[in-house]
Design a protein around this motif. Structure first.
Motif, PDB file in Angstrom:
ATOM      1  N   SER A 185      -8.683   3.802  -3.912  1.00 45.37           N
ATOM      2  CA  SER A 185      -8.206   5.032  -3.277  1.00 45.37           C
ATOM      3  C   SER A 185      -9.160   6.163  -3.612  1.00 45.37           C
ATOM      4  O   SER A 185      -9.643   6.250  -4.739  1.00 45.37           O
ATOM      5  CB  SER A 185      -6.812   5.407  -3.798  1.00 45.37           C
ATOM      6  OG  SER A 185      -5.903   4.386  -3.542  1.00 45.37           O
ATOM      7  N   ILE A 205       0.838  -1.207   0.000  1.00 39.69           N
ATOM      8  CA  ILE A 205       0.000   0.000   0.000  1.00 39.69           C
ATOM      9  C   ILE A 205       0.865   1.245   0.000  1.00 39.69           C
ATOM     10  O   ILE A 205       0.671   2.165  -0.784  1.00 39.69           O
ATOM     11  CB  ILE A 205      -0.953   0.029   1.211  1.00 39.69           C
ATOM     12  CG1 ILE A 205      -2.052  -0.990   1.030  1.00 39.69           C
ATOM     13  CG2 ILE A 205      -1.575   1.409   1.387  1.00 39.69           C
ATOM     14  CD1 ILE A 205      -2.934  -1.142   2.232  1.00 39.69           C
ATOM     15  N   VAL A 224      -7.502   4.758   1.625  1.00 34.36           N
ATOM     16  CA  VAL A 224      -6.981   3.711   0.747  1.00 34.36           C
ATOM     17  C   VAL A 224      -7.445   2.375   1.319  1.00 34.36           C
ATOM     18  O   VAL A 224      -7.162   2.055   2.478  1.00 34.36           O
ATOM     19  CB  VAL A 224      -5.444   3.724   0.656  1.00 34.36           C
ATOM     20  CG1 VAL A 224      -4.950   2.563  -0.198  1.00 34.36           C
ATOM     21  CG2 VAL A 224      -4.942   5.049   0.102  1.00 34.36           C
ATOM     22  N   TYR A 225      -8.181   1.629   0.512  1.00 29.03           N
ATOM     23  CA  TYR A 225      -8.654   0.286   0.863  1.00 29.03           C
ATOM     24  C   TYR A 225      -7.791  -0.710   0.099  1.00 29.03           C
ATOM     25  O   TYR A 225      -7.522  -0.525  -1.095  1.00 29.03           O
ATOM     26  CB  TYR A 225     -10.124   0.141   0.452  1.00 29.03           C
ATOM     27  CG  TYR A 225     -10.616  -1.283   0.371  1.00 29.03           C
ATOM     28  CD1 TYR A 225     -11.159  -1.913   1.480  1.00 29.03           C
ATOM     29  CD2 TYR A 225     -10.540  -2.000  -0.818  1.00 29.03           C
ATOM     30  CE1 TYR A 225     -11.613  -3.229   1.399  1.00 29.03           C
ATOM     31  CE2 TYR A 225     -10.989  -3.304  -0.896  1.00 29.03           C
ATOM     32  CZ  TYR A 225     -11.521  -3.918   0.215  1.00 29.03           C
ATOM     33  OH  TYR A 225     -11.961  -5.209   0.137  1.00 29.03           O
ATOM     34  N   TYR A 226      -7.341  -1.764   0.779  1.00 27.52           N
ATOM     35  CA  TYR A 226      -6.533  -2.808   0.148  1.00 27.52           C
ATOM     36  C   TYR A 226      -7.056  -4.168   0.581  1.00 27.52           C
ATOM     37  O   TYR A 226      -7.284  -4.409   1.764  1.00 27.52           O
ATOM     38  CB  TYR A 226      -5.059  -2.652   0.567  1.00 27.52           C
ATOM     39  CG  TYR A 226      -4.169  -3.755   0.051  1.00 27.52           C
ATOM     40  CD1 TYR A 226      -3.655  -3.706  -1.235  1.00 27.52           C
ATOM     41  CD2 TYR A 226      -3.853  -4.841   0.849  1.00 27.52           C
ATOM     42  CE1 TYR A 226      -2.843  -4.724  -1.713  1.00 27.52           C
ATOM     43  CE2 TYR A 226      -3.040  -5.864   0.374  1.00 27.52           C
ATOM     44  CZ  TYR A 226      -2.537  -5.796  -0.909  1.00 27.52           C
ATOM     45  OH  TYR A 226      -1.742  -6.795  -1.378  1.00 27.52           O
ATOM     46  N   ASP A 227      -7.250  -5.057  -0.375  1.00 25.32           N
ATOM     47  CA  ASP A 227      -7.663  -6.435  -0.103  1.00 25.32           C
ATOM     48  C   ASP A 227      -6.581  -7.338  -0.688  1.00 25.32           C
ATOM     49  O   ASP A 227      -6.289  -7.261  -1.881  1.00 25.32           O
ATOM     50  CB  ASP A 227      -9.019  -6.721  -0.748  1.00 25.32           C
ATOM     51  CG  ASP A 227      -9.569  -8.108  -0.409  1.00 25.32           C
ATOM     52  OD1 ASP A 227      -8.834  -8.938   0.160  1.00 25.32           O
ATOM     53  OD2 ASP A 227     -10.742  -8.358  -0.739  1.00 25.32           O
ATOM     54  N   GLU A 228      -5.979  -8.179   0.154  1.00 27.76           N
ATOM     55  CA  GLU A 228      -4.863  -9.012  -0.314  1.00 27.76           C
ATOM     56  C   GLU A 228      -5.278 -10.055  -1.340  1.00 27.76           C
ATOM     57  O   GLU A 228      -4.445 -10.574  -2.073  1.00 27.76           O
ATOM     58  CB  GLU A 228      -4.150  -9.691   0.852  1.00 27.76           C
ATOM     59  CG  GLU A 228      -4.935 -10.819   1.480  1.00 27.76           C
ATOM     60  CD  GLU A 228      -4.187 -11.555   2.564  1.00 27.76           C
ATOM     61  OE1 GLU A 228      -4.703 -12.598   3.006  1.00 27.76           O
ATOM     62  OE2 GLU A 228      -3.128 -11.108   3.000  1.00 27.76           O
ATOM     63  N   CYS A 236       1.026   4.000  -2.977  1.00 26.11           N
ATOM     64  CA  CYS A 236       0.438   5.313  -2.712  1.00 26.11           C
ATOM     65  C   CYS A 236       1.488   6.393  -2.542  1.00 26.11           C
ATOM     66  O   CYS A 236       1.172   7.574  -2.572  1.00 26.11           O
ATOM     67  CB  CYS A 236      -0.420   5.253  -1.452  1.00 26.11           C
ATOM     68  SG  CYS A 236      -1.780   4.123  -1.627  1.00 26.11           S
ATOM     69  N   GLN A 247      -7.128  -2.610  -4.832  1.00 25.50           N
ATOM     70  CA  GLN A 247      -7.006  -1.354  -4.090  1.00 25.50           C
ATOM     71  C   GLN A 247      -8.049  -0.370  -4.591  1.00 25.50           C
ATOM     72  O   GLN A 247      -8.346  -0.321  -5.786  1.00 25.50           O
ATOM     73  CB  GLN A 247      -5.610  -0.772  -4.301  1.00 25.50           C
ATOM     74  CG  GLN A 247      -5.408   0.570  -3.619  1.00 25.50           C
ATOM     75  CD  GLN A 247      -3.991   1.063  -3.822  1.00 25.50           C
ATOM     76  OE1 GLN A 247      -3.050   0.358  -3.482  1.00 25.50           O
ATOM     77  NE2 GLN A 247      -3.849   2.237  -4.384  1.00 25.50           N
ATOM     78  N   GLN A 306      -7.811  -7.486   4.893  1.00 27.58           N
ATOM     79  CA  GLN A 306      -8.138  -6.191   4.308  1.00 27.58           C
ATOM     80  C   GLN A 306      -7.526  -5.109   5.185  1.00 27.58           C
ATOM     81  O   GLN A 306      -7.498  -5.241   6.407  1.00 27.58           O
ATOM     82  CB  GLN A 306      -9.644  -5.976   4.247  1.00 27.58           C
ATOM     83  CG  GLN A 306     -10.382  -7.009   3.430  1.00 27.58           C
ATOM     84  CD  GLN A 306     -11.868  -6.739   3.402  1.00 27.58           C
ATOM     85  OE1 GLN A 306     -12.396  -6.373   2.375  1.00 27.58           O
ATOM     86  NE2 GLN A 306     -12.543  -6.934   4.509  1.00 27.58           N
ATOM     87  N   PRO A 343      -4.616  -9.135  -5.527  1.00 30.57           N
ATOM     88  CA  PRO A 343      -4.913  -8.015  -4.628  1.00 30.57           C
ATOM     89  C   PRO A 343      -5.690  -6.910  -5.350  1.00 30.57           C
ATOM     90  O   PRO A 343      -5.612  -6.782  -6.575  1.00 30.57           O
ATOM     91  CB  PRO A 343      -3.533  -7.510  -4.219  1.00 30.57           C
ATOM     92  CG  PRO A 343      -2.618  -8.668  -4.453  1.00 30.57           C
ATOM     93  CD  PRO A 343      -3.185  -9.393  -5.637  1.00 30.57           C
TER      94      PRO A 343
END
Length: 132
Positions: A79, A13, A61-65, A17, A77, A46, A75
């Motif tokens: 934003s 991330i 910022v959202y992140y899901d592996e 970013c 993302q 997440q 993955p």
């Protein structure tokens, strides 16, 4: 193992970013600011990074592996900005499959309800998020 996965996800991330870790809520001034984690319904980790002063707007910022449905297990993302109304945070942004993958042209809106008593967020899917 889970700590290593979380650490790797945070590294991804931050690299994507170009930003530093969000400050804890007390330092950032906004009740929601900071890093939040949860486990998705598919078992993946997440991460939600929220930066801002709490004056009704944040950078999120959202992140899901492992975005099983949207990215075939790669993955993902999202934003974008997050806006607060009462105890609710609403975010919007384009979903990007990583690494360097498909960018969905439509914007995705995600909502989170903040519970100050337990200091948790609950998303639109009923998943509870905790501070990292």
């Amino acid at each position: 193992m889970k700590r290593a996965t979380l650490s790797l996800a945070l590294t991804v991330i931050l690299g994507l970013c170009g930003a530093g870790l969000a400050a804890p809520a007390s330092a950032a001034g906004g009740a929601l600011a900071g890093t939040w984690t949860s486990v998705d319904t598919d078992g993946s980790t997440q991460i939600l990074s929220i930066v801002g002063s709490g004056r009704h707007a944040y950078s999120v910022v959202y992140y899901d592996e492992s975005a099983t449905s949207a990215c075939g297990g790669n993955p993902a993302q999202i934003s974008g900005p997050g806006f607060v109304s009462g105890n609710d945070l609403v975010t919007t942004g384009a979903l990007v499959c990583l690494p360097g993958g498909n960018v969905f042209r439509s914007r995705i809106t995600l909502g989170y309800a903040y519970d100050a008593g337990s200091d948790t967020l609950t998303d639109d899917f009923g998943i509870v998020w905790h501070r990292a």
